[in-house]
Design an enzyme around this catalytic site. Structure first.
Site, short mmCIF file in Angstrom:
data_model
loop_
_atom_site.label_atom_id
_atom_site.label_comp_id
_atom_site.label_asym_id
_atom_site.label_seq_id
_atom_site.Cartn_x
_atom_site.Cartn_y
_atom_site.Cartn_z
N HIS A 16 0.86 -1.20 0.00
CA HIS A 16 0.00 0.00 0.00
C HIS A 16 0.89 1.24 0.00
O HIS A 16 1.25 1.76 1.06
CB HIS A 16 -0.92 -0.04 1.23
CG HIS A 16 -1.93 1.07 1.29
ND1 HIS A 16 -3.09 0.97 2.02
CD2 HIS A 16 -1.95 2.31 0.73
CE1 HIS A 16 -3.78 2.09 1.91
NE2 HIS A 16 -3.10 2.92 1.14
N HIS A 18 1.22 4.82 -2.56
CA HIS A 18 0.81 5.59 -3.74
C HIS A 18 2.07 6.25 -4.28
O HIS A 18 2.71 7.03 -3.56
CB HIS A 18 -0.20 6.66 -3.36
CG HIS A 18 -1.43 6.11 -2.69
ND1 HIS A 18 -2.61 5.90 -3.37
CD2 HIS A 18 -1.64 5.68 -1.42
CE1 HIS A 18 -3.50 5.40 -2.53
NE2 HIS A 18 -2.95 5.24 -1.35
N HIS A 196 -9.58 0.93 -1.04
CA HIS A 196 -9.50 1.61 0.25
C HIS A 196 -10.89 1.55 0.88
O HIS A 196 -11.89 1.90 0.22
CB HIS A 196 -9.12 3.08 0.07
CG HIS A 196 -7.68 3.33 -0.23
ND1 HIS A 196 -6.99 2.71 -1.23
CD2 HIS A 196 -6.78 4.17 0.38
CE1 HIS A 196 -5.74 3.15 -1.24
NE2 HIS A 196 -5.58 4.03 -0.27
N GLU A 199 -11.03 3.53 6.24
CA GLU A 199 -9.96 4.45 6.67
C GLU A 199 -10.65 5.57 7.45
O GLU A 199 -10.58 5.61 8.67
CB GLU A 199 -9.20 5.00 5.45
CG GLU A 199 -8.09 5.99 5.80
CD GLU A 199 -7.45 6.65 4.57
OE1 GLU A 199 -8.05 6.63 3.49
OE2 GLU A 199 -6.36 7.24 4.72
N ASP A 277 1.85 4.11 2.68
CA ASP A 277 0.78 4.92 2.08
C ASP A 277 1.35 6.08 1.24
O ASP A 277 1.46 5.94 0.02
CB ASP A 277 -0.17 5.44 3.17
CG ASP A 277 -1.56 5.75 2.66
OD1 ASP A 277 -1.86 5.46 1.50
OD2 ASP A 277 -2.37 6.30 3.44
N ASP A 278 1.68 7.19 1.88
CA ASP A 278 2.22 8.36 1.18
C ASP A 278 3.42 8.86 1.99
O ASP A 278 3.33 9.88 2.69
CB ASP A 278 1.15 9.45 1.09
CG ASP A 278 -0.08 8.96 0.34
OD1 ASP A 278 -0.04 8.92 -0.89
OD2 ASP A 278 -1.06 8.57 1.02
#
Ligand code: ADE
Ligand code: ZN
Length: 333
Positions: A16, A18, A196, A199, A277-278
């Protein structure tokens, strides 16, 4: 071996991340300059100060603005290559990377430009670091079903390079049911599917992702804990949750890392994995996430190994490869 040494030594898969969320301010400035695009910041420091989020949307607004400087194939290559260098440092040996084609095609960038840049970086990462990777294309859920169908059609010529489709962006108000037909078509075309859910959105969205989208994994899913019947289902079906601890903290999904439920989920038998994630926006890559939860929740060596095992078990690599990485993890003293 200390917990820190173990975290560094363990081979890990990232499921996961991005790729647009790995855009470090230094690289953003360099690419903006060479593409002669104005960004609303004077310095790298100023960019970092802007990374002060209170929820998912406040992050997404800044994340989409940052992606605007990506124009050429080389830009997408440089973005992904910088991420692979972090993977090599953190012993991430396999990654299943999300990209958001609509963020780029809506600005007039060709789908081909995006995928060619990312694919070339994936090929070079395999050659230089031995890191394997898959690409997962995400639909932006704040956009329409029609726009997602169009994006799916654009992806078909690149089917061999894209292992699956996902669903990201603003969750609340855009339930998985909005994309039921898109995901049916994607599955029919042979894509694996993830989404997703849970969340910021409720456990109900996780049910929809399972029942309507028929996902192979849930991204985030931490709010599943609010529904005991859903928890039983996730455990019984060995449904992976790709959890992102630093993301949850930065976006105020949890108030404090000591309150994060990843350890409870693991102890109850949910197939949770650790992910970034980011990472450029949330303060850390894979090992930073492992360290943050280990410090806050006092994870044991056995739990750290289980998390690393889960990352391969939940991945889209072959059974033989899963076996190989599991053997290596078990052999670490
Ligand atoms: N896009 C990038 N990161 C995301 C996240 N954490 N949730 C939803 N959409 C995203
Ligand atoms: Zn995400």
């Amino acid at each position: 071996m200390s917990q820190l040494e173990l975290i560094r030594a363990l081979p890990k898969a990232e499921l996961h991340v991005h790729i647009e969320g790995t855009f470090e301010p230094e690289l953003m400035f360099a690419i903006a300059q060479r593409n002669q695009i104005d960004i609303p910041y004077m310095s790298v420091e100023e960019v970092k100060q802007a990374y002060n989020f209170h929820n998912l949307q406040s992050f997404l607004d800044i994340y989409y603005a940052g992606a605007n400087v990506l124009i050429h194939e080389q830009d997408f290559y440089d973005l992904a290559w910088a991420y692979f260098e972090k993977c090599a440092e953190d012993r991430v040996v396999h990654t299943e990377m999300f990209f958001d084609p609509q963020t780029h095609t809506d600005r007039g960038i060709a789908f081909e430009t995006v995928i060619n840049g990312l694919q070339r970086a994936c090929d070079d990462a395999k050659a230089k670091f031995g890191i394997s990777s898959h690409l997962i294309m995400c639909f932006l859920r704040h956009l329409s079903e029609e726009a997602a169908l169009e994006t799916l059609a654009q992806a078909l010529p690149y089917k061999d390079q894209i292992i699956g489709v996902g669903l990201d962006s603003s969750e609340v108000g855009h339930p998985p049911s909005k994309f039921e037909r898109v995901f049916a078509k994607a599955r029919e075309a042979g894509f694996l599917v993830v989404a997703h859910a849970g969340e910021e959105g409720p456990a109900e969205y996780v049910w929809e992702a399972l029942d309507l989208l028929k996902v192979n994994r849930i991204d985030h899913g931490v709010r599943s804990e609010e529904d005991p019947v859903l928890m039983q289902r996730l455990i019984a079906e060995k449904m992976p949750l790709t959890v992102c601890p630093l993301s949850n903290l930065k976006l105020c999904v949890v108030d404090d890392m000591a309150q994060h439920n990843i350890r409870r989920l693991l102890q109850q038998g949910v197939q949770v994995t650790v992910n970034s994630d980011d990472p450029s926006y949330f303060g850390g890559y894979m090992n930073d996430n492992f360290i943050a939860i280990t410090d806050a929740l006092d994870l044991t060596a056995a739990e750290l190994k289980q998390l690393a095992l889960n990352s391969f078990e939940a991945s889209f690599i072959s059974a033989e490869e899963k076996q190989k990485w599991a053997a290596e993890i078990v052999a670490i003293a």
